[in-house]
Design an enzyme around this catalytic site. Structure first.
Site, mmCIF file in Angstrom:
data_model
loop_
_atom_site.group_PDB
_atom_site.id
_atom_site.type_symbol
_atom_site.label_atom_id
_atom_site.label_comp_id
_atom_site.label_asym_id
_atom_site.label_seq_id
_atom_site.Cartn_x
_atom_site.Cartn_y
_atom_site.Cartn_z
ATOM 1 N N PRO A 2 0.573 -1.287 0.066
ATOM 2 C CA PRO A 2 -0.064 0.021 0.059
ATOM 3 C C PRO A 2 0.933 1.145 -0.042
ATOM 4 O O PRO A 2 1.833 1.206 0.628
ATOM 5 C CB PRO A 2 -0.897 -0.288 1.426
ATOM 6 N N GLU A 3 0.281 2.093 -0.885
ATOM 7 C CA GLU A 3 1.061 3.495 -0.940
ATOM 8 C C GLU A 3 0.306 4.535 -0.610
ATOM 9 O O GLU A 3 -0.896 4.228 -0.029
ATOM 10 C CB GLU A 3 2.014 3.704 -2.501
#
Ligand SMILES: [Zn+2]
Length: 264
Positions: A2-3
């Site tokens: 996840p960014e």
């Protein structure tokens, strides 16, 4: 992993579930990964924020719960085979799901990030006014590292990871291998705006859910931005701009996708 867009989408999903609620019980088997969680018991959630890829839950009496989703972490409304932490609140339950167990949780005095060095040295938030072109240009030009490595480093802009670094470099027409100090002002400006544009669009689409389906929003829905990737995960497929095959190389230890014709 996840960014920024996936963590921001998670934040937006958690906010209505958590704001004003109190933690009654937090259970897990791993006090090394999920640290000092007992301190959060009885505390009310006063704010649901984000910094880079970290979620920051402001708790009553000056505490803060910091969550990093790691590679595969996320929140779910139901127990899963990979539930690592169960949260019982005064009106609901919430579960931290994390098959690969790289996710981390800390409960700290608000703003005391001594146990979380990565959080204390993050650069500016790219979607905020703190992200300014003069400092970005200066940061790029003083480094001989390739652009891909500079974007992953979190110092020029917080929250950019492998997917959005590749997409921003494609939009800016810059090779991921180009050293920072070999970028002129006009190219740096293109990259600055491409980072904002790609992240802003990805947030609007709820982030990217890849073929491994590890990232989901708390309600179980996938993100929608994966349909719009120009180069990430598309090696061998035609570049949307010139039609030549997208290439893949390892840069800064990470699989990197780019068009050798459009990105120089
Ligand atoms: Zn191309």
């Amino acid at each position: 992993m996840p960014e920024l867009p996936e963590v921001e989408t998670t934040r937006r999903g958690l906010e209505p579930l958590l704001l004003g609620r109190r933690f009654l019980e937090i259970s897990h088997q791993d006090p090394r990964r999920y640290r000092h969680t007992e301190k959060a018991l009885g505390r009310e959630v006063e704010g649901v924020g984000r910094r880079g890829k970290f979620l920051l839950l402001g708790l009553s009496k000056g505490l803060e719960m910091v969550v990093h989703l790691g590679m595969t972490g996320g929140f779910r409304l139901q127990v899963t085979p990979h539930t690592r932490v169960a949260f019982r609140l005064d009106q609901s339950e919430l579960f931290f799901h994390d098959p690969r167990r790289f996710g981390r949780i800390w409960v700290v005095e608000r703003g005391d990030y001594r146990e979380i060095p990565l959080l204390s040295r993050l650069g500016p938030e790219p979607l905020s006014e703190a992200f300014r072109f003069p400092e970005f240009l200066e940061g790029l030009r003083k480094s001989a590292k390739p652009l891909k490595a500079l974007l992953l480093d979190q110092h020029l802009a917080a929250g950019v990871g492998n997917i959005y670094a590749d997409e921003a470099l494609f939009r800016a027409g810059l090779s991921p291998l180009r050293p920072g100090k070999k970028v002129n002002e006009e190219e740096a400006r293109r990259l600055f705006f491409a980072i904002r544009e790609v992240l802003g669009e990805a947030v609007a689409f709820g982030g990217s859910t890849l073929s491994d389906h590890t990232y989901q929003q708390p309600d179980g829905l996938p993100g929608g931005f994966q349909e719009r990737h120009a180069v990430y995960g598309r090696q061998g497929l035609p570049c949307p701009r010139c039609g030549e095959a997208v290439a893949r190389a390892v840069v800064a230890g990470r699989g990197t996708h780019f068009c050798p014709w459009c990105q120089t």
